[in-house]
Design an enzyme around this catalytic site. Structure first.
Site, short mmCIF file in Angstrom:
data_model
loop_
_atom_site.label_atom_id
_atom_site.label_comp_id
_atom_site.label_asym_id
_atom_site.label_seq_id
_atom_site.Cartn_x
_atom_site.Cartn_y
_atom_site.Cartn_z
N HIS A 146 -5.35 -0.69 6.11
CA HIS A 146 -5.01 0.68 5.72
C HIS A 146 -6.20 1.53 6.11
CE1 HIS A 146 -3.50 3.47 2.24
NE2 HIS A 146 -4.11 4.18 3.17
N CYS B 53 -2.36 8.26 6.45
CA CYS B 53 -3.00 7.00 6.85
C CYS B 53 -2.03 6.12 7.63
CB CYS B 53 -3.47 6.23 5.62
SG CYS B 53 -4.72 7.06 4.64
N THR C 194 0.85 -1.19 0.00
CA THR C 194 0.00 0.00 0.00
C THR C 194 0.88 1.24 0.00
OG1 THR C 194 -2.01 0.93 0.96
CG2 THR C 194 -0.27 0.31 2.51
#
Length: 191
Positions: A54, A37, A32
């Site tokens: 995530h 985040c 990712t």
């Protein structure tokens, strides 16, 4: 979620986006890209099962309006519980889980510091639940690409060039706008 075969390694590569998580017992990698985040990489080294989530925001406080599970994973409190519960369902044991935390960068000085709230939530969750934190790369001003191999527990992190911060920040802002306008729904047990 995007699934492909990585040509260099010859294994399945699963790319997850905000609000997603993936758990596997196979020789796969999960990747990712993070701005503010957080991604938690979690595994049980004995059972050979692990995964990554995530999430964009720390907690959803209005748990009375829950209907669609995938939407709930945009919040850390759901994303962590769903990841852990999925690992336990596949044979993992709570007392053996290892956590690695990544992200929470302040990629744009003009943005609110949601990254720090995410970091605070993630640490609070890990320590309150009594889990073992074995590695971290959090905070600072960098976006990151994270590649995680649940079978071995290996995690690779590349701090990305700040020239991509503007587009990543725009994506995060759009994501926040989308999730704020859509109610969280689903059947999740938080404990």
């Amino acid at each position: 979620m995007q699934i492909s075969i990585d040509p260099a390694e010859g294994i399945t590569s699963v790319k997850i986006l905000p609000g997603e998580f993936y758990v596997t017992q196979d020789n796969e990698r999960i990747e990712t890209v993070l701005g503010s985040c957080i991604a938690a990489c979690v595994r049980d080294p004995i059972a050979g099962v692990g995964g990554m989530n995530h999430f964009m925001l720390p907690v959803e406080k209005n748990t009375a309006s829950v209907s669609e599970l995938s939407d709930a994973n945009r919040y850390g409190n759901y994303a962590m519980e769903n990841l852990v519960n999925s690992i336990l369902t596949k044979g993992g044991r709570r007392e053996r889980l290892e956590f690695k935390l990544f992200g929470g960068g302040r990629i744009m000085s003009s943005m609110t510091n949601i990254g720090w709230y995410n970091i605070g939530f993630a640490f609070d969750y890990v320590y309150t639940e009594g889990f073992q934190l074995v590695a971290q790369d959090i905070g600072d001003v960098f976006p990151r690409k994270v590649i995680y191999y649940p079978n071995s527990g290996r995690a690779r992190v590349r701090r990305l060039n700040p020239m991509h911060n503007q587009s990543l920040a725009a994506q995060e802002n759009q994501y926040i706008h989308n999730i704020e306008s859509k109610p969280v729904e689903g059947d999740v047990e938080l404990f």
